[in-house]
Write a protein that holds these residues in place. Sequence first.
Motif, PDB file in Angstrom:
ATOM      1  N   LEU A 237      62.114  89.820  30.660  1.00 59.85           N
ATOM      2  CA  LEU A 237      61.090  88.837  30.296  1.00 59.85           C
ATOM      3  C   LEU A 237      60.176  89.371  29.189  1.00 59.85           C
ATOM      4  CD1 LEU A 237      60.147  87.412  33.818  1.00 59.85           C
ATOM      5  CD2 LEU A 237      61.493  86.300  32.023  1.00 59.85           C
ATOM      6  N   ARG A 238      59.991  90.681  29.137  1.00 54.67           N
ATOM      7  CA  ARG A 238      59.238  91.270  28.027  1.00 54.67           C
ATOM      8  C   ARG A 238      59.931  90.978  26.701  1.00 54.67           C
ATOM      9  NH1 ARG A 238      58.972  97.328  28.620  1.00 54.67           N
ATOM     10  NH2 ARG A 238      57.830  97.139  26.667  1.00 54.67           N
ATOM     11  N   VAL A 239      61.257  91.058  26.703  1.00 52.89           N
ATOM     12  CA  VAL A 239      62.025  90.803  25.482  1.00 52.89           C
ATOM     13  C   VAL A 239      61.959  89.330  25.097  1.00 52.89           C
ATOM     14  CG1 VAL A 239      64.320  90.962  24.432  1.00 52.89           C
ATOM     15  CG2 VAL A 239      63.545  92.761  25.983  1.00 52.89           C
ATOM     16  N   LEU A 240      61.845  88.446  26.084  1.00 47.84           N
ATOM     17  CA  LEU A 240      61.793  87.000  25.819  1.00 47.84           C
ATOM     18  C   LEU A 240      60.381  86.490  25.531  1.00 47.84           C
ATOM     19  CD1 LEU A 240      64.275  85.557  28.480  1.00 47.84           C
ATOM     20  CD2 LEU A 240      64.699  86.035  26.053  1.00 47.84           C
ATOM     21  N   HIS A 241      59.425  87.392  25.418  1.00 52.23           N
ATOM     22  CA  HIS A 241      58.052  86.974  25.127  1.00 52.23           C
ATOM     23  C   HIS A 241      57.992  86.358  23.728  1.00 52.23           C
ATOM     24  CE1 HIS A 241      53.714  87.248  24.393  1.00 52.23           C
ATOM     25  NE2 HIS A 241      53.587  87.332  25.716  1.00 52.23           N
ATOM     26  N   PRO A 242      57.191  85.291  23.542  1.00 49.88           N
ATOM     27  CA  PRO A 242      57.120  84.644  22.221  1.00 49.88           C
ATOM     28  C   PRO A 242      56.701  85.578  21.086  1.00 49.88           C
ATOM     29  CG  PRO A 242      55.433  83.788  23.728  1.00 49.88           C
ATOM     30  CD  PRO A 242      56.401  84.561  24.541  1.00 49.88           C
ATOM     31  N   ASP A 243      55.926  86.631  21.382  1.00 50.95           N
ATOM     32  CA  ASP A 243      55.577  87.597  20.339  1.00 50.95           C
ATOM     33  C   ASP A 243      56.796  88.356  19.827  1.00 50.95           C
ATOM     34  OD1 ASP A 243      52.962  86.859  20.597  1.00 50.95           O
ATOM     35  OD2 ASP A 243      52.344  88.604  21.772  1.00 50.95           O
ATOM     36  N   VAL A 244      57.870  88.352  20.635  1.00 47.73           N
ATOM     37  CA  VAL A 244      59.092  89.067  20.260  1.00 47.73           C
ATOM     38  C   VAL A 244      60.109  88.122  19.624  1.00 47.73           C
ATOM     39  CG1 VAL A 244      60.996  90.511  21.097  1.00 47.73           C
ATOM     40  CG2 VAL A 244      58.723  90.725  22.130  1.00 47.73           C
ATOM     41  N   ILE A 245      60.415  87.007  20.305  1.00 44.44           N
ATOM     42  CA  ILE A 245      61.498  86.130  19.822  1.00 44.44           C
ATOM     43  C   ILE A 245      60.993  84.981  18.949  1.00 44.44           C
ATOM     44  CG2 ILE A 245      63.004  86.700  21.752  1.00 44.44           C
ATOM     45  CD1 ILE A 245      62.243  83.994  23.005  1.00 44.44           C
ATOM     46  N   ARG A 246      59.690  84.860  18.756  1.00 47.61           N
ATOM     47  CA  ARG A 246      59.082  83.914  17.815  1.00 47.61           C
ATOM     48  C   ARG A 246      59.175  82.447  18.236  1.00 47.61           C
ATOM     49  NH1 ARG A 246      59.336  85.679  11.610  1.00 47.61           N
ATOM     50  NH2 ARG A 246      58.416  87.737  11.855  1.00 47.61           N
ATOM     51  N   PHE A 247      59.437  82.185  19.483  1.00 47.68           N
ATOM     52  CA  PHE A 247      59.277  80.836  20.023  1.00 47.68           C
ATOM     53  C   PHE A 247      59.070  80.960  21.531  1.00 47.68           C
ATOM     54  CE2 PHE A 247      63.766  81.541  20.684  1.00 47.68           C
ATOM     55  CZ  PHE A 247      64.098  80.824  21.827  1.00 47.68           C
TER      56      PHE A 247
ATOM     57  N   SER B 259      69.030  85.414  20.118  1.00 46.58           N
ATOM     58  CA  SER B 259      70.099  85.991  20.929  1.00 46.58           C
ATOM     59  C   SER B 259      70.850  87.060  20.144  1.00 46.58           C
ATOM     60  CB  SER B 259      71.068  84.894  21.380  1.00 46.58           C
ATOM     61  OG  SER B 259      72.150  85.451  22.083  1.00 46.58           O
ATOM     62  N   ARG B 260      71.209  86.738  18.908  1.00 47.53           N
ATOM     63  CA  ARG B 260      71.915  87.714  18.083  1.00 47.53           C
ATOM     64  C   ARG B 260      71.066  88.963  17.875  1.00 47.53           C
ATOM     65  NH1 ARG B 260      73.249  87.197  11.608  1.00 47.53           N
ATOM     66  NH2 ARG B 260      73.993  89.332  11.363  1.00 47.53           N
ATOM     67  N   ALA B 261      69.780  88.772  17.627  1.00 46.32           N
ATOM     68  CA  ALA B 261      68.886  89.913  17.405  1.00 46.32           C
ATOM     69  C   ALA B 261      68.812  90.796  18.646  1.00 46.32           C
ATOM     70  CB  ALA B 261      67.493  89.417  17.023  1.00 46.32           C
ATOM     71  N   ILE B 262      68.778  90.182  19.837  1.00 51.53           N
ATOM     72  CA  ILE B 262      68.690  90.957  21.080  1.00 51.53           C
ATOM     73  C   ILE B 262      69.984  91.725  21.318  1.00 51.53           C
ATOM     74  CG2 ILE B 262      68.432  90.826  23.585  1.00 51.53           C
ATOM     75  CD1 ILE B 262      66.663  88.322  23.102  1.00 51.53           C
ATOM     76  N   TYR B 263      71.124  91.047  21.150  1.00 52.87           N
ATOM     77  CA  TYR B 263      72.409  91.730  21.328  1.00 52.87           C
ATOM     78  C   TYR B 263      72.521  92.924  20.385  1.00 52.87           C
ATOM     79  CZ  TYR B 263      75.043  88.659  24.512  1.00 52.87           C
ATOM     80  OH  TYR B 263      75.510  87.995  25.610  1.00 52.87           O
ATOM     81  N   GLU B 264      72.272  92.703  19.106  1.00 61.84           N
ATOM     82  CA  GLU B 264      72.400  93.780  18.122  1.00 61.84           C
ATOM     83  C   GLU B 264      71.426  94.918  18.426  1.00 61.84           C
ATOM     84  OE1 GLU B 264      72.102  92.510  14.099  1.00 61.84           O
ATOM     85  OE2 GLU B 264      73.799  91.120  14.209  1.00 61.84           O
ATOM     86  N   SER B 265      70.201  94.565  18.759  1.00 63.29           N
ATOM     87  CA  SER B 265      69.179  95.586  19.003  1.00 63.29           C
ATOM     88  C   SER B 265      69.508  96.434  20.222  1.00 63.29           C
ATOM     89  CB  SER B 265      67.810  94.914  19.188  1.00 63.29           C
ATOM     90  OG  SER B 265      67.433  94.223  18.019  1.00 63.29           O
ATOM     91  N   THR B 266      70.046  95.811  21.259  1.00 64.64           N
ATOM     92  CA  THR B 266      70.406  96.543  22.475  1.00 64.64           C
ATOM     93  C   THR B 266      71.525  97.533  22.203  1.00 64.64           C
ATOM     94  OG1 THR B 266      69.771  94.623  23.826  1.00 64.64           O
ATOM     95  CG2 THR B 266      71.148  96.286  24.874  1.00 64.64           C
ATOM     96  N   ILE B 267      72.561  97.069  21.519  1.00 64.47           N
ATOM     97  CA  ILE B 267      73.692  97.950  21.204  1.00 64.47           C
ATOM     98  C   ILE B 267      73.266  99.056  20.239  1.00 64.47           C
ATOM     99  CG2 ILE B 267      75.997  98.058  20.200  1.00 64.47           C
ATOM    100  CD1 ILE B 267      75.845  96.618  22.906  1.00 64.47           C
TER     101      ILE B 267
ATOM    102  N   GLU C 149      62.185 100.066  22.720  1.00 63.27           N
ATOM    103  CA  GLU C 149      62.993 100.239  21.515  1.00 63.27           C
ATOM    104  C   GLU C 149      63.722  98.945  21.154  1.00 63.27           C
ATOM    105  OE1 GLU C 149      64.749 102.194  18.200  1.00 63.27           O
ATOM    106  OE2 GLU C 149      62.917 102.444  19.388  1.00 63.27           O
ATOM    107  N   VAL C 150      64.235  98.236  22.169  1.00 61.61           N
ATOM    108  CA  VAL C 150      64.900  96.952  21.916  1.00 61.61           C
ATOM    109  C   VAL C 150      63.906  95.959  21.316  1.00 61.61           C
ATOM    110  CG1 VAL C 150      66.018  94.956  22.990  1.00 61.61           C
ATOM    111  CG2 VAL C 150      66.674  97.276  23.680  1.00 61.61           C
ATOM    112  N   ILE C 151      62.718  95.887  21.873  1.00 63.95           N
ATOM    113  CA  ILE C 151      61.684  94.966  21.366  1.00 63.95           C
ATOM    114  C   ILE C 151      61.335  95.295  19.916  1.00 63.95           C
ATOM    115  CG2 ILE C 151      59.238  94.377  21.577  1.00 63.95           C
ATOM    116  CD1 ILE C 151      59.615  94.501  24.625  1.00 63.95           C
ATOM    117  N   ARG C 152      61.171  96.579  19.619  1.00 64.72           N
ATOM    118  CA  ARG C 152      60.831  96.988  18.258  1.00 64.72           C
ATOM    119  C   ARG C 152      61.913  96.540  17.281  1.00 64.72           C
ATOM    120  NH1 ARG C 152      61.905 100.583  14.575  1.00 64.72           N
ATOM    121  NH2 ARG C 152      63.549 101.591  15.819  1.00 64.72           N
ATOM    122  N   LYS C 153      63.154  96.736  17.672  1.00 64.36           N
ATOM    123  CA  LYS C 153      64.264  96.370  16.793  1.00 64.36           C
ATOM    124  C   LYS C 153      64.381  94.851  16.635  1.00 64.36           C
ATOM    125  CE  LYS C 153      67.212 100.436  17.484  1.00 64.36           C
ATOM    126  NZ  LYS C 153      67.284 100.763  16.034  1.00 64.36           N
TER     127      LYS C 153
END
Length: 352
Positions: free
Chosen positions: A15-25, A302-310, A334-338
Amino acid sequence: MKGDQTGQELLEEALRVLHPDVIRFEIDFQFFDLSLENRRKTKNQVVYEAAEAMKKAGFGLKAATITPEEKGDVGSPNAILRREIDGKVIVRTGRRIPGVRPVAGTYAPISVIRMAVGDAYGAEEWREGEGMEEAAFRTERIDRKTCRAVAEFAFQHAKRMNAKVFGGPKFTVSPVYEGMLKEEMDAASKRHPEVPYEPQLIDATYALLLNNSGEPMVIPALNRDGDCLSDLVLQLFGSIAGAESILLSFDEDFSPKVVMAEAPHGTAPTLFGKNIANPMAMILAAASLLTYFNDPRASTASRAIYESTIEAVREGTRTADLGGSSTTTEFTDEVIRKVQTKLEVWSTLQGY
């Protein structure tokens, strides 16, 4: 859907990764407490409420939960959720984790398309006789509609992955019961002649997996077979915590109607409160859910999260199960930063 022990901790990381400050919506979440304590308190009413909300929204994100072993207790919330949303298929995809050595040289992605209901789960069981003459019985059931959903989705998924449909049930030993899924696999192959098809018995499938390295595969399976097979497949790539699990229900045209994402692992009580569990699967579950939103912002996130995690794993940010020393929160940080960096760069370059 909140869960238990480490399952709940990892949901909070996702849920931290899905925060609007991270995913922009912003995503409008409804929360349901599916912890064992609350399921007992509400006598599973909260599980039915969560299922109804999923049917209305079309989406759900679930933490791992405890299934008590005692007969007469609240049982498995997953069984209720699958039944209530008419879930037919569970998809789990093993994929290479950069920097992590796979077992038996397995590199190409492997998706297990597992029957979500019926078969050995929920079967009627009983015993007869006494002493050394005692015998145990079990009556299992599958249906044509679910077999067709598994087979059809397997071929659709294989087409998207540019993979072959491989494996199958033990139809030679059980032509009436397990043969029903094989019949639907054969029929789906005729509907999708462009997809390579190599049916195998389930025991041969296990053996041949250890000899395959370079070809993407999609494996349709009965409920019990798929449960065991998906754990093996994910571990072949280094960790059961390295991939997400998706439950799907379908409309009459076999298009997804309700999508529920979760991690395939359990509540890991030995890791609870230690901040060392791998949040990768739960983060990827959140990312996979976004792909079904039919919204360009969600697809991009979604693409940004997948790429950042890997990328985080490839660059050395790994929890202990992947041979690293990062904490749970450090990995998520680190995932959030990426993700934030990628979305900012992509936004800047839009139109170029």
